[in-house]
Design an enzyme around this catalytic site. Sequence first.
Site, short mmCIF file in Angstrom:
data_model
loop_
_atom_site.label_atom_id
_atom_site.label_comp_id
_atom_site.label_asym_id
_atom_site.label_seq_id
_atom_site.Cartn_x
_atom_site.Cartn_y
_atom_site.Cartn_z
N MET A 10 0.83 -1.20 0.00
CA MET A 10 0.00 0.00 0.00
C MET A 10 0.87 1.26 0.00
O MET A 10 0.41 2.34 0.34
CB MET A 10 -0.96 0.01 1.19
CG MET A 10 -2.01 -1.09 1.13
SD MET A 10 -3.53 -0.73 2.03
CE MET A 10 -2.91 -0.52 3.70
N HIS A 62 9.31 -3.56 3.29
CA HIS A 62 8.93 -3.78 1.90
C HIS A 62 10.15 -4.12 1.04
O HIS A 62 10.11 -5.01 0.19
CB HIS A 62 8.26 -2.53 1.32
CG HIS A 62 6.99 -2.14 2.01
ND1 HIS A 62 6.89 -0.97 2.74
CD2 HIS A 62 5.79 -2.73 2.07
CE1 HIS A 62 5.66 -0.87 3.22
NE2 HIS A 62 4.98 -1.93 2.84
N GLN A 91 6.21 -11.44 7.40
CA GLN A 91 5.77 -12.15 8.60
C GLN A 91 5.02 -11.24 9.57
O GLN A 91 4.18 -11.72 10.34
CB GLN A 91 6.98 -12.76 9.32
CG GLN A 91 6.62 -13.51 10.61
CD GLN A 91 7.83 -13.82 11.46
OE1 GLN A 91 8.97 -13.79 10.97
NE2 GLN A 91 7.61 -14.11 12.74
#
Length: 360
Positions: free
Chosen positions: A41, A48, A200
């Site tokens: 997002m 990321h 995770q």
Amino acid sequence: MSTQAKLPPSSIPLFTTVSSFREWRRKVYDERKSVGFVATMGALHEGHLSLVRKSLAENDLTVMSIFVNPAQFAPHEDLATYPRTLPGDLELLTAESMMVVNPSASEPITRKASAVFLPTVSEMYPSGISQDTSAQKGAFVEVKGYGHQMEGQSRPTFFRGVATIVTKLFNAIEVSGALSDPFSRSHGGARQPTNAYFGQKDIQQALLLRRMCKDLLLSHPDPSHVHIVPTARDPTNGLALSSRNAYLTSDGKKVAPTLKEALTAAESAWNEGLTKRECVLRAEQVIDAKRTQARSEGLEVEMRLDYVQLNDSGTFEVVEDQSRRLGDGSDPVILSGALWVDKTRLIDNIILGDQSRILA
């Protein structure tokens, strides 16, 4: 490729429509190249980028999507204020590269991100979208029986939104080779699979998506190609990296690592053979002690525990006691929690048992 004037300059190809991306994707099939996919997002951070690096290492091409999904936000949640930092995101992504050994080439090759998918809301939701689920129209995906536990208790519509948008993204990113590839038609679709990478930190989300791929009989990616990458953390204090960490005040940042500390205390209790309740109590004690310390130091911050829980990683059902020992082929246990620091909700987890059964 879109030529919208609002898009910032980028050396990475940018696509804002499904049709333009699919045109690019078909060419990839012709070249028989594998594709790694990272769904985000935006408001990119090291977490990321760790997924991007994993994809660069394992695939010929890496695609990232950036889309703030309205269906993941309840009406009272932070859709309007969620950080949107596209120019900075593209700079971070452009700077990422990885040198890999190519068996068919005499010299190592350098891989960089290959494309970014930046769809509009109307592109992803042709029938429109409302944050109010009772007002939504069109097709949605729900993984029944696996979304009401853990995070689902606090965010009951969240996983419906996640499952829907990721299914849409998988459909957009993956194009049937039979559309343009005679070789695939005559040889049973002989092409490289799509690999998808998730973090995770959002463990329930990642495991639920793995199950969704299995239940919907998806081939690209199939469940074995949905990879879960260990949580990226602040090297100084262990805080799980998140886009929402940007909301934290200076005092909030000082106490934000408390959740990880609490879960670590619960993990130690579990390893000592204590009951589930005693494990949770250890975590609560850490948070209570940190709250008292923050007050004594004059920090202007409020901490409120949402939950600490132990859940089966296969069913997400609560683990009530230590009767099921780990290491006997049973699914690992997820020790997870959520903590409000002022108006910022932090989540984290630890996997108890054989992590290799879950993590990439």
